[in-house]
Motif scaffolding. Structure first.
Motif, PDB file in Angstrom:
ATOM      1  N   TYR A   1     -30.622   2.788 -26.863  1.00  0.00           N
ATOM      2  CA  TYR A   1     -31.924   2.739 -27.518  1.00  0.00           C
ATOM      3  C   TYR A   1     -32.964   2.034 -26.643  1.00  0.00           C
ATOM      4  CZ  TYR A   1     -34.993   2.839 -31.568  1.00  0.00           C
ATOM      5  OH  TYR A   1     -36.027   3.114 -32.426  1.00  0.00           O
ATOM      6  N   LEU A   2     -34.067   2.718 -26.450  1.00  0.00           N
ATOM      7  CA  LEU A   2     -35.194   2.231 -25.631  1.00  0.00           C
ATOM      8  C   LEU A   2     -34.838   1.979 -24.164  1.00  0.00           C
ATOM      9  CD1 LEU A   2     -37.134  -0.088 -28.135  1.00  0.00           C
ATOM     10  CD2 LEU A   2     -37.588   2.289 -27.554  1.00  0.00           C
ATOM     11  N   GLN A   3     -33.680   2.507 -23.750  1.00  0.00           N
ATOM     12  CA  GLN A   3     -33.332   2.449 -22.330  1.00  0.00           C
ATOM     13  C   GLN A   3     -34.059   3.589 -21.613  1.00  0.00           C
ATOM     14  OE1 GLN A   3     -30.732   0.184 -20.934  1.00  0.00           O
ATOM     15  NE2 GLN A   3     -31.330  -0.806 -22.837  1.00  0.00           N
ATOM     16  N   THR A   4     -34.049   3.567 -20.301  1.00  0.00           N
ATOM     17  CA  THR A   4     -34.756   4.619 -19.562  1.00  0.00           C
ATOM     18  C   THR A   4     -34.124   5.989 -19.826  1.00  0.00           C
ATOM     19  OG1 THR A   4     -33.429   3.920 -17.704  1.00  0.00           O
ATOM     20  CG2 THR A   4     -35.770   3.348 -17.637  1.00  0.00           C
ATOM     21  N   GLY A   5     -34.916   7.008 -19.668  1.00  0.00           N
ATOM     22  CA  GLY A   5     -34.438   8.372 -19.916  1.00  0.00           C
ATOM     23  C   GLY A   5     -34.895   8.824 -21.291  1.00  0.00           C
ATOM     24  N   MET A   6     -34.986  10.154 -21.452  1.00  0.00           N
ATOM     25  CA  MET A   6     -35.522  10.703 -22.694  1.00  0.00           C
ATOM     26  C   MET A   6     -34.658  10.374 -23.905  1.00  0.00           C
ATOM     27  SD  MET A   6     -38.326  11.746 -21.827  1.00  0.00           S
ATOM     28  CE  MET A   6     -39.029  12.668 -23.159  1.00  0.00           C
ATOM     29  N   LEU A   7     -33.355  10.190 -23.704  1.00  0.00           N
ATOM     30  CA  LEU A   7     -32.483   9.880 -24.843  1.00  0.00           C
ATOM     31  C   LEU A   7     -32.912   8.564 -25.500  1.00  0.00           C
ATOM     32  CD1 LEU A   7     -29.918  10.564 -26.517  1.00  0.00           C
ATOM     33  CD2 LEU A   7     -28.644   9.132 -24.954  1.00  0.00           C
ATOM     34  N   GLY A   8     -33.019   7.530 -24.671  1.00  0.00           N
ATOM     35  CA  GLY A   8     -33.351   6.209 -25.202  1.00  0.00           C
ATOM     36  C   GLY A   8     -34.817   6.033 -25.535  1.00  0.00           C
ATOM     37  N   LEU A   9     -35.681   6.698 -24.736  1.00  0.00           N
ATOM     38  CA  LEU A   9     -37.113   6.468 -24.919  1.00  0.00           C
ATOM     39  C   LEU A   9     -37.769   7.393 -25.928  1.00  0.00           C
ATOM     40  CD1 LEU A   9     -38.305   5.734 -21.281  1.00  0.00           C
ATOM     41  CD2 LEU A   9     -38.144   4.138 -23.183  1.00  0.00           C
ATOM     42  N   PHE A  10     -37.170   8.557 -26.143  1.00  0.00           N
ATOM     43  CA  PHE A  10     -37.801   9.449 -27.125  1.00  0.00           C
ATOM     44  C   PHE A  10     -36.831   9.983 -28.179  1.00  0.00           C
ATOM     45  CE2 PHE A  10     -39.491  13.623 -28.537  1.00  0.00           C
ATOM     46  CZ  PHE A  10     -40.567  13.123 -29.251  1.00  0.00           C
ATOM     47  N   ILE A  11     -35.709  10.575 -27.736  1.00  0.00           N
ATOM     48  CA  ILE A  11     -34.823  11.229 -28.712  1.00  0.00           C
ATOM     49  C   ILE A  11     -34.353  10.242 -29.789  1.00  0.00           C
ATOM     50  CG2 ILE A  11     -32.666  12.500 -29.053  1.00  0.00           C
ATOM     51  CD1 ILE A  11     -32.986  13.654 -26.257  1.00  0.00           C
TER      52      ILE A  11
ATOM     53  N   ILE B   1     -22.360  15.909 -28.510  1.00  0.00           N
ATOM     54  CA  ILE B   1     -22.157  16.361 -27.122  1.00  0.00           C
ATOM     55  C   ILE B   1     -23.507  16.488 -26.392  1.00  0.00           C
ATOM     56  CG2 ILE B   1     -22.148  18.886 -27.467  1.00  0.00           C
ATOM     57  CD1 ILE B   1     -19.716  18.906 -25.509  1.00  0.00           C
ATOM     58  N   THR B   2     -24.541  16.859 -27.145  1.00  0.00           N
ATOM     59  CA  THR B   2     -25.865  16.995 -26.526  1.00  0.00           C
ATOM     60  C   THR B   2     -26.368  15.628 -26.041  1.00  0.00           C
ATOM     61  OG1 THR B   2     -26.263  18.757 -28.115  1.00  0.00           O
ATOM     62  CG2 THR B   2     -28.161  18.004 -26.861  1.00  0.00           C
ATOM     63  N   TRP B   3     -26.209  14.614 -26.888  1.00  0.00           N
ATOM     64  CA  TRP B   3     -26.635  13.267 -26.503  1.00  0.00           C
ATOM     65  C   TRP B   3     -25.803  12.779 -25.311  1.00  0.00           C
ATOM     66  CZ3 TRP B   3     -28.705   9.488 -30.689  1.00  0.00           C
ATOM     67  CH2 TRP B   3     -29.559  10.178 -31.553  1.00  0.00           C
ATOM     68  N   HIS B   4     -24.537  13.177 -25.326  1.00  0.00           N
ATOM     69  CA  HIS B   4     -23.648  12.790 -24.234  1.00  0.00           C
ATOM     70  C   HIS B   4     -24.139  13.411 -22.919  1.00  0.00           C
ATOM     71  CE1 HIS B   4     -19.185  11.483 -23.616  1.00  0.00           C
ATOM     72  NE2 HIS B   4     -19.980  11.007 -22.692  1.00  0.00           N
ATOM     73  N   PHE B   5     -24.507  14.700 -22.980  1.00  0.00           N
ATOM     74  CA  PHE B   5     -25.049  15.387 -21.790  1.00  0.00           C
ATOM     75  C   PHE B   5     -26.281  14.652 -21.280  1.00  0.00           C
ATOM     76  CE2 PHE B   5     -23.242  19.638 -23.397  1.00  0.00           C
ATOM     77  CZ  PHE B   5     -22.215  19.629 -22.476  1.00  0.00           C
ATOM     78  N   VAL B   6     -27.227  14.405 -22.201  1.00  0.00           N
ATOM     79  CA  VAL B   6     -28.500  13.783 -21.810  1.00  0.00           C
ATOM     80  C   VAL B   6     -28.254  12.384 -21.243  1.00  0.00           C
ATOM     81  CG1 VAL B   6     -30.795  13.074 -22.589  1.00  0.00           C
ATOM     82  CG2 VAL B   6     -29.774  15.140 -23.518  1.00  0.00           C
TER      83      VAL B   6
END
Lengths: 409, 220
Positions: A279-289, A227-232
């Motif tokens: 993965y590696l898309q824009t935003g902290m999820l793809g670029l860092f998390i 759910i956290t990844w979904h939020f981000v």
């Protein structure tokens, strides 16, 4: 340069990089770690407690929530997932006594915490929706310290700091150290907008955000990560309130601990797989998390393979040397065999371990508890030297379970 | 969150990368510096050993024409072999800790060539004076095979033990897989079948590990 040396150097480089991200984030934000944001107004909150065979702890959980000093806490919705013990009777008892407590029972056992949580969410009419595990006990001011973050209308979730309640044996004491390191690290990740899990013991979500992501994914073993990844991924912010403490009961035997960690890892893999397109898309999820998550895995596995390879080779050579030395009547060890010129790789390893150990000590110093006192140095060493080594084998087993599609609680 | 905080949040990834690269570079630079210094140390020792070898060969040449005693030849050869044996131990120590540069490997090769020359010069002197024993230990430098590693370790310990208990042993450990043409010719002359192998007094060749007493029976 040998291939193994290159692998080792690459491994060390990545480990150093992650460590320095934490160190710099800590230096730049150390004064804000314990920040509390005053709420602009009193946000209404409902807390949902999923419960399955938790007769031993559910009463204590409800009492802890009832003791909360947050006036906006409107409902404590306890959802019994068709327990086979007397959990539901206990819940009903509290519901009779306190109007704030609502007792619910799922029509049939959902088989996972997410099912009971989603069921309870249908009855929520407040602006914020919180979740607390039945074996966890939030502090008096835990909720009130969290709600201020929702002044930001883009705030999707706020999580708390989980600490260990039971510390009767070495395993649980080591976990009490581990939980503090995790909490400290998570807060640092919060400064980078990179919190990747909102824990089960106590997290509060904006109801709007919760509805936006359509609740928990019931197929995922770690619905709190998913759910956290979904939020981000949907652009909602996630933060952590360090002053909000919640004590939880951790496994105190290896079997239960192992089962829990396998579940966490398989759930992590499920989530990684579900969001792979990000993965590696824009935003902290793809670029860092996601890279952070994936690299943590790779680091653990490469480290394990390197260690196992070197150790097995060492053992085999030593075994053969011993065997041949005995047969040839030659001394097993000679003084001239000791090398007092360690390599640069050894020094890198020492620096990495020292920095890691210092990080552990800093994290612990930020998590002092009046109730329990200091951790013995012995436990800190066990955690740093041995406990962390148990992670990579868990990763491998989890990977096989995930690949085989064994996703069960 | 303020704009300033947002900026610093993004910067942390670059800052951490720069610090990591800086620390890594410093570490690698320091490592290369230490390894180069070790290489230079061994290089200096090698030059001295090279001089000693040429000196020894000159003595051998002189002995053909004048009355230089076998005792002098023995002493010169054994002392020289002991000297390069000690240097080889230091070289091995540096080599194990050297991970970044290949300087030590080249030095190892040069020492193997030096020892090959010493072996060759001793073929002659051993024929003339039989007052000492020559043990040439041919081992594999590049093998990663566990059994070979273990066998070589035990051979090394045993031969050193034998050498330390007697004062008439000239021990020459030579890496046989270094692509040295002269050494390869020598190995085919002796019909060396496999490595590790131990050549005693240019006559007996041992391939299988034996116990110490059994090896000593080959020494007069």
């Amino acid at each position: 340069m040998e291939g193994l040396t290159i692998v080792y150097l690459a491994y060390t480089f990545i480990a150093f990089y992650f460590l320095f991200i934490y160190v710099l984030t800590y230096i730049q934000n150390r004064k804000n770690i314990y920040e509390i944001i005053k709420p602009k107004r009193e946000y209404s909150v409902s807390i949902i407690v999923p419960c399955y065979n938790e007769a031993e702890s559910i009463g204590r959980n409800i009492q802890a929530l009832l003791a909360s000093n947050y006036k906006g806490l409107k409902k404590i919705i306890v959802v019994d997932d068709c327990s086979t013990d007397n959990s539901y009777e206990i819940i009903k008892g509290y519901a009779k006594k306190f109007s704030k407590v609502m007792a619910l029972k799922t029509p049939k056992n959902t088989g996972c915490a997410a099912g009971a949580k989603n069921y309870g969410a249908k009855f929520v009419k407040t602006e914020l929706i919180g979740f607390s595990d039945a074996d966890s006990f939030p502090g008096v001011n835990s909720i009130s310290n969290m709600v201020g973050f929702f002044n930001d209308t883009k705030m999707g979730a706020v999580t708390s700091r989980v600490l260990v309640s039971n510390r009767d044996n070495t395993l649980s004491r080591i976990q009490s150290i581990e939980y503090k390191i995790i909490a400290f690290t998570r807060k640092l990740l919060g400064f980078l907008d990179s919190i990747y899990v909102t824990n089960g013991p106590l997290s509060i979500y904006s109801k709007k955000a919760f509805d936006d992501v359509e609740g928990f994914d019931e197929k995922n073993l770690t619905e709190d990560i998913e759910i956290t990844w979904h939020f981000v991924s949907k652009g909602w912010k996630v933060q952590m309130a360090v002053p909000s403490k919640v004590y939880t009961i951790v496994p105190d035997n290896i079997k239960a601990w192992f089962k829990q960690r396998i579940r966490w890892n398989v759930g992590g893999l499920q989530t990684l797989s579900k969001y792979r397109k990000k993965y590696l898309q824009t935003g902290m999820l793809g670029l860092f998390i996601m890279p952070f998550f994936a690299f943590s895995w790779i680091l653990g596995l490469v480290g394990l393979f390197l260690l196992l390879y070197r150790f097995t080779q060492y053992l085999m050579v030593k075994f053969l040397i011993t065997k041949y030395s005995i047969a040839s009547q030659v001394a097993l060890v000679q003084m001239n065999q000791f090398n007092l010129n360690p390599s640069i790789l050894f020094f890198f390893g020492i620096v990495l371990f020292t920095l890691g150990f210092t990080y552990t000590l800093i994290a612990l110093s930020y998590s002092k508890e009046k109730e329990f006192g200091r951790h013995p140095l012995r436990d800190i060493f066990i955690y740093s030297l041995f406990y962390l080594l148990m992670y990579p084998p868990l990763l491998i087993i989890s990977f096989f379970k995930f690949a085989k599609g064994k996703h069960e609680w | 969150m303020s704009g300033k905080m947002l900026k610093s949040r993004k910067n942390v990834f670059w800052e951490a990368l720069i610090i990591t690269i800086a620390i890594f570079m410093m570490g690698l630079f320091l490592g290369i510096l230490i390894e180069t210094s070790n290489s230079n140390k061994i290089g200096d020792l090698f030059t001295q050993s090279e001089i000693s070898l040429v000196d020894g060969m000159a003595i051998l040449k002189l002995s053909e024409e004048s009355n230089i005693s076998c005792e002098v030849l023995k002493e010169q050869n054994i002392n020289f072999a002991n000297k390069i044996y000690e240097e080889a131990k230091l070289l091995e120590e540096y080599e194990t800790s050297g991970k970044l540069t290949d300087g030590m490997k080249l030095l190892h090769k040069k020492y193997d060539l030096l020892r090959t020359l010493l072996w060759m010069s001793n073929q002659e002197s051993l024929e003339r004076c039989s007052n000492y024993n020559l043990i040439v230990y041919l081992y594999s430098y590049n093998s990663e095979e566990t059994n070979t590693k273990a066998t070589q370790n035990v051979w090394g310990k045993m031969l050193l033990d034998i050498k330390e208990n007697r004062n008439d042993i000239l021990l020459l450990p030579i890496a046989a897989d270094q692509n040295l043409t002269s050494l390869d010719i020598l190995l085919s002359e002796y019909e060396i079948e496999s490595i590790p192998a131990v050549v005693i007094n240019n006559k007996d060749i041992l391939y299988e590990l034996e116990n110490k007493d059994s090896v000593e029976t080959h020494l007069p």
